[in-house]
Design a protein around this motif. Sequence first.
Motif, short mmCIF file in Angstrom:
data_model
loop_
_atom_site.label_atom_id
_atom_site.label_comp_id
_atom_site.label_asym_id
_atom_site.label_seq_id
_atom_site.Cartn_x
_atom_site.Cartn_y
_atom_site.Cartn_z
N PHE A 123 0.85 -1.19 0.00
CA PHE A 123 0.00 0.00 0.00
C PHE A 123 0.89 1.24 0.00
CE2 PHE A 123 -2.16 3.56 1.91
CZ PHE A 123 -3.33 3.59 1.17
N GLY A 150 1.04 5.42 0.11
CA GLY A 150 0.31 6.64 0.46
C GLY A 150 1.30 7.67 0.97
N ILE A 200 3.57 10.25 2.91
CA ILE A 200 4.10 10.46 4.28
C ILE A 200 4.70 11.86 4.32
CG2 ILE A 200 5.69 9.67 6.08
CD1 ILE A 200 5.29 6.80 5.06
N ARG A 201 5.87 12.06 3.72
CA ARG A 201 6.47 13.41 3.74
C ARG A 201 5.73 14.36 2.81
NH1 ARG A 201 12.86 11.64 4.36
NH2 ARG A 201 12.52 10.63 6.37
N GLY A 202 4.92 13.81 1.92
CA GLY A 202 4.09 14.65 1.04
C GLY A 202 2.90 15.26 1.77
N HIS A 213 2.59 0.63 8.17
CA HIS A 213 2.98 1.87 8.85
C HIS A 213 2.45 3.12 8.14
CE1 HIS A 213 6.02 1.18 5.76
NE2 HIS A 213 6.24 2.48 5.76
N GLY A 232 8.11 11.19 8.75
CA GLY A 232 8.32 9.80 8.34
C GLY A 232 8.99 8.99 9.44
N ILE A 255 15.02 2.72 4.47
CA ILE A 255 13.59 2.81 4.11
C ILE A 255 13.41 2.51 2.62
CG2 ILE A 255 11.62 4.40 3.83
CD1 ILE A 255 12.65 5.89 6.35
N ARG A 294 14.25 -1.25 1.84
CA ARG A 294 13.22 -2.12 2.44
C ARG A 294 11.94 -2.04 1.62
NH1 ARG A 294 10.29 0.40 7.38
NH2 ARG A 294 9.61 1.62 5.59
N SER A 338 2.68 12.93 -3.60
CA SER A 338 3.85 12.48 -2.83
C SER A 338 4.93 12.00 -3.78
CB SER A 338 3.40 11.34 -1.90
OG SER A 338 4.43 10.41 -1.67
N GLY A 374 7.42 10.12 -3.01
CA GLY A 374 7.68 8.71 -2.73
C GLY A 374 6.67 7.80 -3.44
N GLU A 430 7.39 5.00 -6.26
CA GLU A 430 6.94 3.61 -6.13
C GLU A 430 6.11 3.19 -7.35
OE1 GLU A 430 6.85 3.87 -1.25
OE2 GLU A 430 5.07 4.39 -2.39
O1 LIG Z 1 9.38 7.15 6.39
C1 LIG Z 1 8.97 6.72 5.29
N1 LIG Z 1 8.61 5.41 5.16
C2 LIG Z 1 8.14 4.89 3.99
O2 LIG Z 1 7.83 3.69 3.93
N2 LIG Z 1 7.98 5.73 2.88
C3 LIG Z 1 7.40 5.20 1.63
C4 LIG Z 1 6.04 4.56 1.78
C5 LIG Z 1 5.06 5.55 1.14
O3 LIG Z 1 4.21 4.85 0.20
C6 LIG Z 1 5.91 6.58 0.44
C7 LIG Z 1 5.65 7.99 0.90
O4 LIG Z 1 6.56 8.88 0.29
P1 LIG Z 1 6.72 10.40 0.80
O5 LIG Z 1 7.31 10.36 2.16
O6 LIG Z 1 7.61 11.04 -0.22
O7 LIG Z 1 5.33 11.02 0.80
O8 LIG Z 1 7.27 6.25 0.69
C8 LIG Z 1 8.38 7.03 2.96
C9 LIG Z 1 8.87 7.57 4.14
C10 LIG Z 1 9.27 9.01 4.27
O9 LIG Z 1 9.63 9.59 3.05
#
Ligand SMILES: O=c1[nH]c(=O)n([C@H]2C[C@H](O)[C@@H](COP(=O)(O)O)O2)cc1CO
Length: 139
Positions: free
Chosen positions: A5, A7, A9-11, A36, A46, A55, A58, A77, A79, A83
Amino acid sequence: MKIYFAGSIRGGRSDVDIYKKIIDHLNKNNKVLTEHVGDYNLSIEGQKQLYNGYIRNRDIDWLKESDLVVAETSSPSLGVGYELAYAERIGKPVIILHNKNKSQLSAMIEGSSYFKDINYYKTIEEAIEILDKKISRQC
Ligand SMILES: O=c1[nH]c(=O)n([C@H]2C[C@H](O)[C@@H](COP(=O)(O)O)O2)cc1CO
């Protein structure tokens, strides 16, 4: 089925309640590897107790191991975009859920012929109904 899944996090964490509900629902009959993402205690910083490199590696391992990627893309986001591009590169099945009232989906996702399963929803009930229909077809 193992589900990755994705979604924000830092976004931004404004949709965490949606992530949590989707993850809890998916976990009833599947194993969500990235639980998480729906953790209310996880802030915009995050998983700060972990190295970024840890991260990233993994999560890519989990993405490779998964049978399906479910991405909630309403909070843009980097991230999640990364993905999705990775899933496209390795040919992993992807279901995208997007609430148009929150943002407009990036042309890089909507414009990719790989992402055929883009679903627009308004309520969490609708999002879950969409997932149930799609996932029962995948099993
Ligand atoms: O702490 C984290 N743990 C983690 O698993 N991610 C992964 C899972 C989320 O689907 C995605 C979120 O990206 P972002 O943080 O750029 O919004 O990246 C991202 C972060 C922080 O960037």
